[in-house]
Each structure stands twice: as structure tokens, then as C-alpha cells.
Design a protein around this motif. Structure first.
Motif, PDB file in Angstrom:
ATOM      1  N   GLY A  72       0.785  -1.258  -0.001  1.00 64.58           N
ATOM      2  CA  GLY A  72      -0.069   0.110  -0.010  1.00 64.58           C
ATOM      3  C   GLY A  72       0.787   1.381  -0.034  1.00 64.58           C
ATOM      4  O   GLY A  72       0.301   2.449   0.310  1.00 64.58           O
ATOM      5  N   ALA A  73       2.046   1.310  -0.656  1.00 68.98           N
ATOM      6  CA  ALA A  73       2.842   2.445  -0.445  1.00 68.98           C
ATOM      7  C   ALA A  73       2.631   3.234  -1.455  1.00 68.98           C
ATOM      8  O   ALA A  73       2.377   2.831  -2.861  1.00 68.98           O
ATOM      9  CB  ALA A  73       4.626   1.985  -0.719  1.00 68.98           C
ATOM     10  N   ARG A  74       2.241   4.555  -1.276  1.00 68.99           N
ATOM     11  CA  ARG A  74       1.966   5.628  -2.397  1.00 68.99           C
ATOM     12  C   ARG A  74       3.063   6.655  -2.582  1.00 68.99           C
ATOM     13  O   ARG A  74       2.740   7.525  -3.338  1.00 68.99           O
ATOM     14  CB  ARG A  74       0.368   6.266  -1.765  1.00 68.99           C
ATOM     15  CG  ARG A  74      -0.457   5.408  -1.725  1.00 68.99           C
ATOM     16  CD  ARG A  74      -0.997   4.398  -2.857  1.00 68.99           C
ATOM     17  NE  ARG A  74      -1.948   3.605  -2.966  1.00 68.99           N
ATOM     18  CZ  ARG A  74      -3.018   3.685  -2.980  1.00 68.99           C
ATOM     19  NH1 ARG A  74      -3.687   5.029  -3.250  1.00 68.99           N
ATOM     20  NH2 ARG A  74      -4.014   2.480  -3.012  1.00 68.99           N
ATOM     21  N   ASP A 213      -6.384  15.135   2.657  1.00 72.79           N
ATOM     22  CA  ASP A 213      -6.031  15.972   3.558  1.00 72.79           C
ATOM     23  C   ASP A 213      -4.998  15.502   4.409  1.00 72.79           C
ATOM     24  O   ASP A 213      -4.485  14.427   4.651  1.00 72.79           O
ATOM     25  CB  ASP A 213      -7.006  16.113   4.934  1.00 72.79           C
ATOM     26  CG  ASP A 213      -8.426  16.793   4.336  1.00 72.79           C
ATOM     27  OD1 ASP A 213      -8.356  17.541   3.327  1.00 72.79           O
ATOM     28  OD2 ASP A 213      -9.537  16.455   5.046  1.00 72.79           O
ATOM     29  N   ALA A 214      -3.918  16.463   4.755  1.00 72.06           N
ATOM     30  CA  ALA A 214      -2.610  15.844   5.607  1.00 72.06           C
ATOM     31  C   ALA A 214      -2.878  15.572   6.947  1.00 72.06           C
ATOM     32  O   ALA A 214      -4.157  15.767   7.332  1.00 72.06           O
ATOM     33  CB  ALA A 214      -1.500  17.262   5.582  1.00 72.06           C
ATOM     34  N   GLN A 215      -2.224  14.977   7.631  1.00 72.65           N
ATOM     35  CA  GLN A 215      -2.375  14.721   8.870  1.00 72.65           C
ATOM     36  C   GLN A 215      -2.692  15.866   9.746  1.00 72.65           C
ATOM     37  O   GLN A 215      -3.187  15.959  10.837  1.00 72.65           O
ATOM     38  CB  GLN A 215      -0.988  13.887   9.445  1.00 72.65           C
ATOM     39  CG  GLN A 215      -1.392  13.565  10.900  1.00 72.65           C
ATOM     40  CD  GLN A 215      -0.150  12.411  11.168  1.00 72.65           C
ATOM     41  OE1 GLN A 215       0.305  11.566  10.652  1.00 72.65           O
ATOM     42  NE2 GLN A 215       0.715  12.707  12.475  1.00 72.65           N
ATOM     43  N   VAL A 665      -3.766  -1.079   5.449  1.00 70.43           N
ATOM     44  CA  VAL A 665      -3.890  -0.355   6.814  1.00 70.43           C
ATOM     45  C   VAL A 665      -2.413  -0.153   7.361  1.00 70.43           C
ATOM     46  O   VAL A 665      -1.833  -1.033   7.624  1.00 70.43           O
ATOM     47  CB  VAL A 665      -4.629  -0.776   8.175  1.00 70.43           C
ATOM     48  CG1 VAL A 665      -4.586   0.033   9.155  1.00 70.43           C
ATOM     49  CG2 VAL A 665      -6.089  -1.280   7.467  1.00 70.43           C
ATOM     50  N   ASN A 666      -1.711   1.060   7.218  1.00 68.42           N
ATOM     51  CA  ASN A 666      -0.409   1.019   7.550  1.00 68.42           C
ATOM     52  C   ASN A 666      -0.541   1.778   8.936  1.00 68.42           C
ATOM     53  O   ASN A 666      -1.523   2.661   9.373  1.00 68.42           O
ATOM     54  CB  ASN A 666       0.320   2.021   6.454  1.00 68.42           C
ATOM     55  CG  ASN A 666       0.646   1.490   5.291  1.00 68.42           C
ATOM     56  OD1 ASN A 666       0.864   0.314   5.375  1.00 68.42           O
ATOM     57  ND2 ASN A 666       0.390   2.308   4.272  1.00 68.42           N
ATOM     58  N   ARG A 690      -2.342   6.296  11.573  1.00 68.96           N
ATOM     59  CA  ARG A 690      -3.086   5.184  10.975  1.00 68.96           C
ATOM     60  C   ARG A 690      -3.465   5.530   9.605  1.00 68.96           C
ATOM     61  O   ARG A 690      -4.328   6.780   9.661  1.00 68.96           O
ATOM     62  CB  ARG A 690      -4.109   4.487  11.680  1.00 68.96           C
ATOM     63  CG  ARG A 690      -4.659   3.366  10.983  1.00 68.96           C
ATOM     64  CD  ARG A 690      -5.506   2.676  12.232  1.00 68.96           C
ATOM     65  NE  ARG A 690      -6.185   3.296  12.902  1.00 68.96           N
ATOM     66  CZ  ARG A 690      -6.751   2.857  13.881  1.00 68.96           C
ATOM     67  NH1 ARG A 690      -6.270   1.898  14.652  1.00 68.96           N
ATOM     68  NH2 ARG A 690      -7.597   3.931  14.777  1.00 68.96           N
ATOM     69  N   ASN A 691      -3.191   4.941   8.455  1.00 66.83           N
ATOM     70  CA  ASN A 691      -3.553   5.309   7.237  1.00 66.83           C
ATOM     71  C   ASN A 691      -4.586   4.174   6.514  1.00 66.83           C
ATOM     72  O   ASN A 691      -3.723   3.056   6.644  1.00 66.83           O
ATOM     73  CB  ASN A 691      -2.441   5.718   6.436  1.00 66.83           C
ATOM     74  CG  ASN A 691      -2.833   6.260   4.874  1.00 66.83           C
ATOM     75  OD1 ASN A 691      -3.246   5.181   4.183  1.00 66.83           O
ATOM     76  ND2 ASN A 691      -2.821   7.329   4.725  1.00 66.83           N
ATOM     77  N   VAL A 692      -5.630   4.329   6.448  1.00 60.32           N
ATOM     78  CA  VAL A 692      -6.580   3.167   5.931  1.00 60.32           C
ATOM     79  C   VAL A 692      -6.873   3.675   4.369  1.00 60.32           C
ATOM     80  O   VAL A 692      -7.411   4.740   4.025  1.00 60.32           O
ATOM     81  CB  VAL A 692      -7.717   3.037   6.584  1.00 60.32           C
ATOM     82  CG1 VAL A 692      -8.661   2.054   5.990  1.00 60.32           C
ATOM     83  CG2 VAL A 692      -7.301   2.886   8.252  1.00 60.32           C
TER      84      VAL A 692
END
Length: 700
Positions: A72-74, A213-215, A665-666, A690-692
Motif C-alpha cells: 500500500g505504498a503511495r 487532507d494531510a495529517q 492499513v499502515n 494510521r492510514n487506511v
């Protein structure tokens, strides 16, 4: 490349990875043939020739497209998160640039990236570096240690070599739609195929539109990019590929740091939230527009000799406005400053190569002769100013600058011409690689306000020698020596640019590839010494080339297909980076931002039977430990462990051919952590929350 029907199988083997889906390859005019998924076992970046990794006397890590998509790397830096010896969290959650620290050398971590073998993506010391979206890439190779013998100036830590997607002589493509938390959304497409019935011309068009949106609050990321390309087999011996890449980033996300006290440690019993934005919404902008065009022209002279010319031209415009924090102003408020930039960069890079196969007695030679040239010119305007302080625990926005200062206006020019020669000798199990290069470097930095010009006119020699023995059982021990050089952006007492820094590496290692498999196990030990680093002594306002730094360590990497369904990737790196000669406050100390220990493990499983047939799952763990927060070694960043999860399903099992879905899910456990701190306790970087992301793809 040449006539595709002759090399289609070799190209297929080079492009597919251990966890990827099978690839269909056209055999002449007949029906496509299905090939099994294979490991990527060859490297081109380490030698500029197609050399098996097992026979390369230098550490190389190959990351396939299937590998990073499974995780899931972008971004490129996230794609390398499971590669030992590569630091990917230098600036925490920020994805504006691809920061990759190789073997502990954090300086130049965004200047070590090459696209299709050419240094065209960056301009050190400015904002004009661009990050290419992995959607446009076929593979990533990380060559560790000095590589100046083939590429000229560069970090002694190594290079990150990106390979872009190319046209294929078969009809096919993919459409992908993705959604996720933080308002993530993207649409991507990739279409390729022959243009004519004779299959002499093939095209490819790849594109993406994404936003999120950024974190951090009040910050967004936005990207639109497209890459058309065309391959023409003019004859059976001559082929040209035309490439273009256009990218616009209207919003560049977050890129700033906060004090150690308040992030790692409490500030009067309080900690800053990892979503806190210390800037000003009305004074926050990062817009990047770039256009790159070029070609690869390849000609087979005869059975043993071929020639290749690559050329790229880049035009890039960057506009920056940023309000950032710098230390505490009171118990709860942060000092704030303003910096900006308007940059216009043009760059041209050309690499000419002639490769031949020669036999002398019992020794086979692969000879490479090359001449490359690069130039770049960047017209920069850098304004600055001061802003009112902001409460880090109860922020209020809408402030205006208290002062704006006259901008710095500079014209930065650089030219480099290099001539290189490499000979790869093979006899029996022995492999000897010898290489040498001579460079001419010209740098001219002009202050447009004062008219003062800082110049450097330097020549440099780089070399490499490596010896390897390949046993019949797949074991291959090796030893190598290589050098590098890197120009400095700092000036001495007379206002002249300092001499380039120089790096030297001795590396020894052991690879093992079990016979009949594509599994690969690697152990490498290295020591890199870099000298002529810019150092500012106490009470002096200028720099001297007297600094020295040493990096030494060990790296272990394993990629194995344990069963037909289960693949495992594991890595460990111990990296010790010490300032041998430097300013008094850090001499003898360990460099900040560099983890001493990195441990990664990923396991992927594909279900082929029962009710779960068509499903796949992956689970990964990343452990980062012993990171100093400052070069004075007064503070450390706490160790952290991150867990990543991947779930997927191939709907072809249900009759929906080509349709698949994936959930990534990272940072599964939503670990809150500080990723690193720069050589100052005022700039620490929160790691990504957490990134989903959920994706649906259709391949045809």
C-alpha cells in the motif's frame, strides 16, 4: 529492446516480482502466453548493464511494483520502508519529497534519486526537487554505497534508481479507484498496446489524479500527473522510446517540525497533538509544476556491441509560502518565522553508452564505455519574515507578518561532464568488476543583488573494484572498494565554494540463491569514510573543508517464496555513523536522525483453495531503535514499532475477470510517535498516523 519478439521473455522476467500477478507476453503474432510470477533477480543500476544481483559485488535491493503495491505504498520513500539500511522517516509523515537516508547519510537524502539512470529529479539546496508518483514506476533499485564511478557526483550512501513504465507490444491496462481516511481519493489509469498491425510501434499512457487532507490541520495534498510514451522499433536493430511526464502539485502537504520539548517530552505537563498545524492557513502554499521530456535511443551494432543514448529535459516551477515554528517563546507559545520561494529550474541530462561482449582466452568481458553530461540552471527568489507567536495547545489563526525582509535572489548554475569505463570479467565462478571515471564540474552561484559570484571549477576521479566468486550451490561471497564525490553549497573565507567532499567504501558480503529458486539472502558489512565536509568553527562565520564522518554497519536481507502461497521478506540493519572531525559540540558523536537498529518483517499469503480462494493477506512489522535527536547526543527519540496490514481479493474467482480489491492499513495500531529530530531540538517530526486505503482495480 529492439525487435520486441526477440526479447519479450527477457523483459518479462526483468519486470515481474515475487508477489505479482502473472504477466502475458505476446509471442510474435500468436496468442499471449501466461508466465508464472518470478522474483526480480537482475539489476541494471549497479553496473548500467543487465547483471544478475547474485553476481554484483555491491549491495543492491530491488523493489518490484507488486511489492510496494501489496504494502500500500503511495510514495517512493514509503515503498522502501522494508529495505534494510534505508531510512524513510527523516521528516516523519511529510510526503512532499522522497527523503531516503542510505547507510546513515542524511545530507543529500533527496538528491540521491535517479530516474531511468539519469539525475534529473532534484536540485540540492533548493525547493526544486520533485517526487514522482510510484504509479508511473515499474521498479525501484537501491544501490548502497558510493556510485560516482557510473553517475558522477552523489552521496557516499548510494542512489535510489527509479525505472519508469514503458510501452508494451500487447494490449492491456489497468484502472484503479482508491478511497481512504483523511479524505483520500484517487483515480489512476494505465493503458498500453501496439499501434500498428506489424507491431513496430507501441504506446503507453499513464495518469493519476489524487488528493487528501494531510495529517496536520489546514493542510492538503493534491496531485495530477500524466505520462505518455511511444516506442518505435525502426528496424530489427534500432529502437527509440519517446517519453514525457507532466505533473502538477497544487498542494504539497505539510513539511515542518516542532520542539523536542512538547513532542517527545512534555512541556509543563502538556504534549502537542500530532495533528497540530503551527503555520497560517493564509500563508501556507506549496505549488510545484514540472514538465519532463526525453528519449532513449538504442542500436545494436552487431552481435556483440550495442549503443544507447538517453536524454531528458526538465522544466520546473515551484512556489512556496510557509510559516514555521522555531523554539518556545513562552510556556505555551512558539516563535514563528516566515520563508518563501519562487524558483524556475531548467535541467538537461544526456548519457551515451557503448556496451560490448569480448572474450580473451578463458575470460569473458562485458565492456561499458560512456560519456554523460548534465546542466541545470535555477533562478531562485527566497523571501523571509517574522510572524507573531502561536499557542501550541490552543491555537488561533489569522495573524499577519510583523516584518517582511528583502528576498535573497540567486542564480544557480551547474555543469558536469563525465567519461567512464567499466569492465566486468568472468571466468569460471570468478567475477571481477573494474571501473574508473573522470569528471569535470563547474558551479556558479550568483547573488543577483550584490553581484557576488561564487565559483567552483573542479576535476575528480572516481573508481570501483569488486571481486566475487559464484559457487555452484548458489553461494556468492564478494568484496569491493568504491569512491564518491559531492560538491558543497558552502563558501570559505574568500567567498569561494568549498572543494567537493570525498567518500570511500570498503564492503564485503555474502549472497545465497538456492539453485532452482528466485529466493535471495544477503549479508553485507561496510565501512564508509567521507572527508572534506563543510565545518564551521567557533567564532567563524565561514566554512572550512575539514570535516570527516564515518559510517559502518551490517545489513541482512531475505526474500523467499517459502511455499507456493507464502512469501516472506525480512531485513535487519545496524548502522553506526560518527563525526570523526567536526565542530567541537559533535566531534566523536553519533549523527542524529539515523536509527542504529532497523528490523523489518513482512509475510504475504495467497489462498488458492476453499472458500477463501482468491483472497490474499499480508502482515508486516517495522521496528526502529536508538535514534539520537541531536548531534550533541544529549537526547534520544524513543524507539517505535509499527504494524502494517494488507487484505485483498481477486474477483476473477467469481467470474469478474480482471477485477480485484485491496485494503491497506499502515500503522495498524495507530501508534503515536516522533519519527526523528533534526540536528536541533527545535525540529522534531511526528510519524504518520494510521492510514487506511481501500482500492478497486480492473485489469484488462
Amino acid at each position: 529492446m529492439f525487435r520486441h519478439s526477440r526479447l519479450s521473455f527477457a523483459v518479462a522476467v526483468a519486470l515481474i516480482g515475487v508477489t505479482g500477478a502473472p504477466l502475458t507476453v505476446a509471442q510474435g503474432q500468436g496468442e499471449p502466453t501466461m508466465l508464472d510470477a518470478l522474483n526480480v533477480t537482475a539489476t541494471r543500476s549497479a553496473t548500467k548493464t543487465d547483471t544478475p544481483v547474485i553476481e554484483t559485488p555491491q549491495s543492491v535491493s530491488v523493489i518490484s511494483r507488486e511489492d510496494w503495491e501489496e504494502k500500500g505504498a503511495r510514495t517512493v520513500q514509503r515503498a522502501a520502508s522494508y529495505t534494510p539500511g534505508v531510512g524513510t522517516n527523516q521528516v516523519g509523515s511529510s510526503n512532499r519529497y522522497d527523503y531516503l537516508i542510505l547507510r546513515g547519510f542524511s545530507d543529500g537524502s533527496i538528491n540521491n534519486t535517479y530516474l531511468d539512470g539519469l539525475r534529473v529529479m532534484n536540485d540540492g539546496g533548493s525547493y526544486s526537487s520533485f517526487a514522482i508518483d510510484p504509479w508511473f514506476l515499474e521498479r525501484i533499485e537501491i544501490v548502497k554505497g558510493p556510485t560516482s564511478v557510473l553517475y558522477g557526483q552523489g552521496s557516499p550512501g548510494g542512489i535510489v534508481a527509479l525505472t519508469s513504465k514503458r510501452p508494451e507490444f500487447r494490449d492491456g491496462g489497468e484502472i484503479r479507484v482508491s478511497l481512504g481516511n483523511n479524505a483520500q481519493r484517487s483515480f489512476a489509469f494505465d493503458v498500453t498496446g501496439p499501434v500498428d498491425d506489424e507491431q513496430r510501434v507501441a504506446y503507453r499512457v499513464t495518469g493519476i489524479a489524487s488528493a487528501a487532507d494531510a495529517q496536520q490541520d489546514h493542510v492538503e495534498l493534491d496531485r495530477r500527473a500524466i505520462a505518455p510514451s511511444l516506442t518505435w522499433d525502426m528496424t530489427d536493430d534500432t529502437s527509440v522510446t519517446l517519453l514525457a511526464y507532466l505533473q502538477r502539485d497544487p498542494e504539497g502537504g505539510y513539511h515542518s517540525g516542532l520542539p523536542y520539548e512538547g513532542t517527545v517530552e512534555s512541556r509543563n505537563g502538556q504534549k502537542i497533538d500530532n495533528t497540530f498545524f503551527e503555520g497560517e492557513p493564509d500563508y501556507d502554499l506549496f505549488r510545484r509544476d514540472m514538465t519532463m521530456v526525453g528519449y532513449d535511443l538504442e542500436h545494436r551494432i552487431n552481435r556483440n556491441w550495442s549503443a544507447l543514448q538517453k536524454a531528458r529535459y526538465l522544466d520546473s516551477d515551484v512556489e512556496l509560502k510557509q510559516v514555521y515554528a522555531y523554539g518556545w517563546a513562552s510556556a505555551t507559545e512558539l516563535n514563528r518565522y516566515y520563508s518563501g520561494g519562487e524558483e524556475d529550474l531548467q535541467a538537461l541530462t544526456v548519457d551515451n553508452q557503448v556496451q560490448g561482449e569480448v572474450t580473451t582466452g578463458a575470460v569473458d568481458h562485458t565492456v561499458l564505455v560512456g560519456v554523460d553530461y548534465q546542466q541545470r540552471e535555477n533562478d531562485v527568489v527566497w523571501p523571509s519574515g517574522a510572524f507573531p507567536a502561536i499557542d501550541a495547545f490552543s491555537p488561533e489563526y489569522g495573524a499577519e507578518p510583523t516584518a517582511l525582509y528583502p528576498p535573497q535572489r540567486n542564480l544557480r548554475k551547474q555543469k558536469q561532464t563525465g567519461v567512464y569505463l567499466q569492465d566486468q570479467l568472468a571466468t569460471g565462478g570468478w567475477r571481477l568488476t573494474l571501473g574508473g571515471r573522470h569528471d569535470w564540474v563547474e558551479i556558479e552561484n550568483t547573488n543577483r543583488d550584490s553581484g557576488v559570484v561564487a565559483e567552483l571549477d573542479e576535476t575528480q576521479f572516481s573508481g570501483r573494484a569488486g571481486l566475487l566468486y559464484l559457487f555452484d550451490n548458489g553461494i556468492a561471497p564478494y568484496v569491493s572498494y568504491s569512491t564518491s564525490f559531492s560538491p558543497s553549497a558552502y563558501t570559505d573565507e574568500s567567498g569561494d565554494l568549498l572543494d567537493p567532499s570525498e567518500g570511500k567504501q570498503i564492503e564485503t558480503g555474502l549472497r545465497y540463491q538456492p539453485v532452482g529458486t528466485t529466493d535471495l539472502y544477503t549479508l553485507s558489512l561496510f565501512r564508509i569514510h567521507q572527508e572534506n565536509l563543510a565545518t564551521k568553527l567557533p567564532q567563524e562565520s565561514f566554512y572550512r573543508s575539514i570535516g570527516e564522518i564515518e559510517s559502518q554497519g551490517v545489513e541482512l536481507e531475505a526474500k523467499a517464496q517459502l511455499t507456493e502461497n507464502l512469501n516472506v521478506q525480512a531485513g535487519y540493519a545496524f548502522t553506526d555513523v560518527t563525526f570523526e572531525k567536526s565542530e567541537a559540540y559533535r566531534e566523536g558523536n553519533t549523527a542524529s536522525q539515523v536509527p542504529e537498529h532497523q528490523l523489518t518483517l513482512w509475510a504475504g499469503y495467497r489462498f488458492s483453495q476453499g472458500v477463501l480462494s482468491g483472497a490474499n493477506a499480508g502482515l508486516g512489522v517495522r521496528h526502529i531503535a536508538d535514534i539520537y535527536a541531536d548531534d550533541a547526543n544529549t537526547k534520544k527519540v524513543p524507539d517505535y514499532t509499527l504494524v502494517d496490514l494488507a487484505l485483498g481479493y481477486d474477483f476473477s474467482k467469481l467470474g469478474l475477470e480482471g477485477v480485484s480489491t485491496r485494503l491497506n492499513v499502515n500503522n495498524l495500531l495507530d501508534k503515536e510517535y516522533v519519527a526523528s529530530c533534526y540536528n536541533s531540538l527545535d525540529f522534531c517530526y511526528f510519524g504518520a498516523e494510521r492510514n487506511v486505503t481501500a482500492s478497486v482495480s480492473y485489469r484488462f
